[in-house]
Design an enzyme around this catalytic site. Structure first.
Site, mmCIF file in Angstrom:
data_model
loop_
_atom_site.group_PDB
_atom_site.id
_atom_site.type_symbol
_atom_site.label_atom_id
_atom_site.label_comp_id
_atom_site.label_asym_id
_atom_site.label_seq_id
_atom_site.Cartn_x
_atom_site.Cartn_y
_atom_site.Cartn_z
ATOM 1 N N SER A 54 0.894 -1.009 -0.077
ATOM 2 C CA SER A 54 -0.063 0.136 0.016
ATOM 3 C C SER A 54 0.698 1.431 0.024
ATOM 4 C CB SER A 54 -0.946 0.017 1.327
ATOM 5 O OG SER A 54 -1.553 1.343 1.256
ATOM 6 N N THR A 59 7.526 2.631 3.742
ATOM 7 C CA THR A 59 8.554 2.006 2.769
ATOM 8 C C THR A 59 7.848 1.990 1.339
ATOM 9 O OG1 THR A 59 9.074 0.688 4.663
ATOM 10 C CG2 THR A 59 9.779 -0.058 2.302
ATOM 11 N N CYS A 60 6.446 1.663 1.338
ATOM 12 C CA CYS A 60 6.038 1.631 0.004
ATOM 13 C C CYS A 60 6.049 3.065 -0.642
ATOM 14 C CB CYS A 60 4.544 1.208 -0.159
ATOM 15 S SG CYS A 60 4.201 -0.241 0.633
ATOM 16 N N ALA A 61 5.610 4.026 0.102
ATOM 17 C CA ALA A 61 5.772 5.473 -0.380
ATOM 18 C C ALA A 61 7.318 5.863 -0.942
ATOM 19 C CB ALA A 61 5.384 6.424 0.636
ATOM 20 N N SER A 63 9.542 3.903 -1.847
ATOM 21 C CA SER A 63 9.853 3.016 -3.144
ATOM 22 C C SER A 63 9.375 3.602 -4.349
ATOM 23 C CB SER A 63 9.257 1.766 -3.144
ATOM 24 O OG SER A 63 8.109 1.456 -3.286
#
Length: 168
Positions: A54, A59-61, A63
Protein backbone atom coordinates in the site's frame (compact mmCIF):
# COMPACT_ATOMS: atom_id res chain seq x y z
CA UNK A 1 4.64 -20.41 -2.74
CA UNK A 2 7.27 -18.11 -1.30
CA UNK A 3 7.76 -17.14 2.33
CA UNK A 4 8.78 -13.63 3.36
CA UNK A 5 8.60 -11.88 6.70
CA UNK A 6 6.79 -8.95 8.20
CA UNK A 7 8.71 -7.65 11.22
CA UNK A 8 10.36 -11.06 11.48
CA UNK A 9 7.14 -13.10 11.29
CA UNK A 10 6.70 -15.49 8.36
CA UNK A 11 3.97 -14.81 5.81
CA UNK A 12 3.35 -16.73 2.61
CA UNK A 13 2.57 -15.70 -0.93
CA UNK A 14 0.33 -17.38 -3.46
CA UNK A 15 3.20 -18.50 -5.68
CA UNK A 16 6.53 -17.40 -7.09
CA UNK A 17 7.48 -14.47 -9.26
CA UNK A 18 7.86 -15.14 -12.99
CA UNK A 19 11.23 -16.67 -13.85
CA UNK A 20 13.98 -14.66 -15.51
CA UNK A 21 13.88 -15.19 -19.27
CA UNK A 22 10.15 -15.94 -19.38
CA UNK A 23 7.41 -13.80 -20.87
CA UNK A 24 5.70 -11.71 -18.19
CA UNK A 25 2.01 -12.48 -17.65
CA UNK A 26 -0.32 -9.92 -19.19
CA UNK A 27 -2.51 -7.88 -16.88
CA UNK A 28 -5.47 -5.54 -16.80
CA UNK A 29 -5.00 -2.92 -14.07
CA UNK A 30 -6.85 0.29 -13.26
CA UNK A 31 -5.08 3.61 -13.78
CA UNK A 32 -5.75 6.72 -11.71
CA UNK A 33 -8.18 7.99 -14.37
CA UNK A 34 -10.07 4.65 -14.04
CA UNK A 35 -8.98 3.48 -17.49
CA UNK A 36 -7.68 -0.04 -17.94
CA UNK A 37 -4.00 -0.54 -18.69
CA UNK A 38 -2.53 -3.75 -20.02
CA UNK A 39 1.08 -4.85 -20.31
CA UNK A 40 0.68 -4.58 -24.09
CA UNK A 41 0.07 -0.82 -23.66
CA UNK A 42 3.73 -0.54 -22.69
CA UNK A 43 5.15 -2.71 -25.49
CA UNK A 44 8.33 -1.24 -26.93
CA UNK A 45 9.38 0.23 -23.58
CA UNK A 46 11.41 -1.31 -20.80
CA UNK A 47 9.20 -1.71 -17.75
CA UNK A 48 9.91 -1.66 -14.03
CA UNK A 49 7.05 -3.15 -12.02
CA UNK A 50 7.36 -1.67 -8.53
CA UNK A 51 4.88 -3.78 -6.55
CA UNK A 52 3.96 -3.16 -2.92
CA UNK A 53 1.23 -3.62 -0.28
CA UNK A 54 0.00 0.00 0.00
CA UNK A 55 1.23 3.46 -0.91
CA UNK A 56 -0.03 4.58 2.51
CA UNK A 57 2.92 2.95 4.28
CA UNK A 58 6.31 4.59 4.64
CA UNK A 59 8.41 1.99 2.82
CA UNK A 60 5.97 1.72 -0.09
CA UNK A 61 5.85 5.49 -0.47
CA UNK A 62 9.65 5.63 -0.42
CA UNK A 63 9.88 3.04 -3.20
CA UNK A 64 7.54 5.09 -5.39
CA UNK A 65 9.59 8.24 -4.78
CA UNK A 66 12.90 6.46 -5.39
CA UNK A 67 11.83 4.78 -8.62
CA UNK A 68 10.28 8.07 -9.77
CA UNK A 69 13.67 9.72 -9.24
CA UNK A 70 15.98 6.95 -10.52
CA UNK A 71 14.43 4.76 -13.18
CA UNK A 72 12.28 7.46 -14.75
CA UNK A 73 15.42 9.23 -15.95
CA UNK A 74 16.34 6.24 -18.11
CA UNK A 75 15.51 6.26 -21.81
CA UNK A 76 12.57 4.23 -23.03
CA UNK A 77 11.62 3.07 -19.52
CA UNK A 78 8.23 3.09 -17.80
CA UNK A 79 7.88 2.61 -14.05
CA UNK A 80 4.58 1.02 -13.09
CA UNK A 81 3.71 1.16 -9.39
CA UNK A 82 1.24 -1.63 -8.63
CA UNK A 83 -0.78 -2.23 -5.47
CA UNK A 84 -4.33 -3.05 -4.42
CA UNK A 85 -4.83 0.58 -3.35
CA UNK A 86 -7.79 2.35 -4.89
CA UNK A 87 -6.89 4.59 -7.84
CA UNK A 88 -8.08 7.58 -5.80
CA UNK A 89 -5.46 6.91 -3.10
CA UNK A 90 -2.76 6.51 -5.76
CA UNK A 91 -3.77 9.79 -7.43
CA UNK A 92 -3.85 11.61 -4.09
CA UNK A 93 -0.39 10.37 -3.14
CA UNK A 94 1.27 11.08 -6.49
CA UNK A 95 -0.43 14.48 -6.72
CA UNK A 96 0.63 15.51 -3.23
CA UNK A 97 4.19 14.31 -3.87
CA UNK A 98 4.45 15.79 -7.39
CA UNK A 99 5.31 12.38 -8.85
CA UNK A 100 4.68 12.58 -12.56
CA UNK A 101 7.17 10.06 -13.89
CA UNK A 102 5.58 6.86 -12.57
CA UNK A 103 2.33 5.21 -13.59
CA UNK A 104 0.20 4.13 -10.64
CA UNK A 105 -1.92 1.08 -11.30
CA UNK A 106 -4.40 -0.71 -9.07
CA UNK A 107 -5.26 -4.40 -8.86
CA UNK A 108 -8.33 -3.64 -6.74
CA UNK A 109 -10.99 -4.92 -9.16
CA UNK A 110 -10.04 -8.57 -9.56
CA UNK A 111 -6.70 -9.19 -7.88
CA UNK A 112 -5.71 -11.09 -11.03
CA UNK A 113 -2.31 -9.38 -11.25
CA UNK A 114 -1.30 -10.65 -7.82
CA UNK A 115 -2.43 -14.15 -8.69
CA UNK A 116 -0.70 -14.20 -12.10
CA UNK A 117 2.56 -12.91 -10.63
CA UNK A 118 2.35 -15.19 -7.57
CA UNK A 119 2.75 -12.41 -5.03
CA UNK A 120 -0.51 -12.18 -3.09
CA UNK A 121 -0.12 -12.59 0.64
CA UNK A 122 -2.24 -15.62 1.56
CA UNK A 123 -1.94 -15.30 5.34
CA UNK A 124 -0.81 -12.90 8.02
CA UNK A 125 -1.94 -9.33 8.73
CA UNK A 126 -1.44 -8.24 5.10
CA UNK A 127 -3.46 -11.11 3.62
CA UNK A 128 -4.94 -10.11 0.27
CA UNK A 129 -2.33 -7.42 -0.44
CA UNK A 130 0.74 -7.76 -2.67
CA UNK A 131 4.20 -8.71 -1.49
CA UNK A 132 6.87 -6.04 -1.99
CA UNK A 133 8.50 -7.06 -5.26
CA UNK A 134 10.26 -5.69 -8.32
CA UNK A 135 10.01 -7.20 -11.79
CA UNK A 136 12.02 -5.68 -14.65
CA UNK A 137 11.02 -6.36 -18.26
CA UNK A 138 12.65 -5.67 -21.60
CA UNK A 139 10.84 -4.02 -24.51
CA UNK A 140 9.23 -7.35 -25.50
CA UNK A 141 7.92 -8.16 -22.02
CA UNK A 142 10.60 -10.69 -21.15
CA UNK A 143 11.58 -10.85 -17.48
CA UNK A 144 15.13 -9.54 -16.93
CA UNK A 145 15.16 -9.35 -13.14
CA UNK A 146 12.97 -10.14 -10.15
CA UNK A 147 13.18 -9.47 -6.45
CA UNK A 148 10.70 -10.42 -3.79
CA UNK A 149 11.85 -8.43 -0.77
CA UNK A 150 12.53 -10.90 2.04
CA UNK A 151 11.46 -8.55 4.86
CA UNK A 152 8.36 -6.61 3.87
CA UNK A 153 9.32 -3.53 5.89
CA UNK A 154 12.56 -3.12 3.90
CA UNK A 155 13.09 -1.38 0.57
CA UNK A 156 13.89 -3.24 -2.64
CA UNK A 157 17.36 -3.31 -4.13
CA UNK A 158 17.01 -0.30 -6.45
CA UNK A 159 20.58 -0.59 -7.72
CA UNK A 160 20.17 -4.21 -8.87
CA UNK A 161 16.88 -3.44 -10.62
CA UNK A 162 18.37 -0.45 -12.43
CA UNK A 163 21.49 -2.41 -13.39
CA UNK A 164 19.26 -5.03 -14.99
CA UNK A 165 17.86 -2.28 -17.21
CA UNK A 166 21.27 -0.92 -18.11
CA UNK A 167 22.88 -4.32 -18.74
CA UNK A 168 20.07 -5.65 -20.87
Amino acid sequence: MATVTLKGNNINTSGNLPAKGTKAPDFALTANDLSTKKLSDFAGSKVVLNIFPSVDTGTCATSVREFNREASELDNTKVLCVSRDLPFANARFCGAEGLNDVVSLSDFKTGSFGKAYGLDFIDGPLEGLHSRSVVVLDEKGTVLYTEQVAETTEEPNYKAALEALLNE
